[in-house]
Scaffold this motif. Sequence first.
Motif, PDB file in Angstrom:
ATOM      1  N   UNK A 199      27.756  14.640   9.633  1.00  0.00           N
ATOM      2  CA  UNK A 199      28.745  15.125  10.607  1.00  0.00           C
ATOM      3  C   UNK A 199      28.361  16.512  11.108  1.00  0.00           C
ATOM      4  N   UNK A 200      27.863  17.362  10.203  1.00  0.00           N
ATOM      5  CA  UNK A 200      27.413  18.699  10.605  1.00  0.00           C
ATOM      6  C   UNK A 200      26.234  18.599  11.567  1.00  0.00           C
ATOM      7  N   UNK A 201      25.326  17.652  11.301  1.00  0.00           N
ATOM      8  CA  UNK A 201      24.214  17.431  12.218  1.00  0.00           C
ATOM      9  C   UNK A 201      24.682  16.987  13.586  1.00  0.00           C
ATOM     10  N   UNK A 202      25.675  16.093  13.617  1.00  0.00           N
ATOM     11  CA  UNK A 202      26.214  15.622  14.893  1.00  0.00           C
ATOM     12  C   UNK A 202      26.829  16.764  15.697  1.00  0.00           C
ATOM     13  N   UNK A 203      27.670  17.558  15.052  1.00  0.00           N
ATOM     14  CA  UNK A 203      28.318  18.689  15.729  1.00  0.00           C
ATOM     15  C   UNK A 203      27.269  19.661  16.256  1.00  0.00           C
ATOM     16  N   UNK A 204      26.221  19.893  15.472  1.00  0.00           N
ATOM     17  CA  UNK A 204      25.141  20.791  15.899  1.00  0.00           C
ATOM     18  C   UNK A 204      24.455  20.256  17.143  1.00  0.00           C
TER      19      UNK A 204
END
Length: 227
Positions: A199-204
């Motif tokens: 999820x952090x990768x997606x937001x980034x």
Amino acid sequence: MDQENNSLFNDLHPVVLGLAVVIFGLEVMFQLATAGLLGGSGGIGWRMAAVRDYGVFHEIAAWMFANNSYPAHDLMRLVTYPLIHGGFIHAVFVSVFILAIGKMVSQVFSGLSILVLFFAGSIIGALAFVGLLNSTYPLIGGYPGVYALIGAFTFILWANMGRTGDNPMRAFSLIAMLLGIQILFAFLQGDWGSVVSDLSGFVTGFALSFVLIPGGLALLLQRLRKR
């Protein structure tokens, strides 16, 4: 048939193809080593050694934060862990996602931007993993980087739907479905590491698209004015 295969690979951006080849090539090396066809008897432990030397561990990150010491080798884990996978299926799925999503993203983003998206998503995903969790498992694999590419692809859909008058929230249906599946498995397995890092990768990836895509910041300002 050969012409169709050549056309498929010709349509892929060299950066996308190269990233998938590196990941899959490393996995083939580990498979050959495990089978005893490469590296002799010592090759059997290559994957475990690679995870130990290049994976992201909460204990190592905690030690660095506590001692305010950041050895170069341990910092390199943030960009090496996405190249190491737990097995053949893990590496194949990541490679396929890179080829599929990367092909679509490369129609808008440059090769350099794709690399920035993939590795920035991997880095932020790793930092979220060690910062928000106390996992006993190492973080390996390219999924946080893949999710950053999915974030960029979502941005493309979101921008296009806004222009055509469609509901822009429909652009997030893919990530909603993928995260829903991951949350289900996280409940069943008791491991939330992949949910947090992905999820952090997606937001980034989504956030970086405002900077990396031509006209992204102008689009953001336009949407904010409408609100």
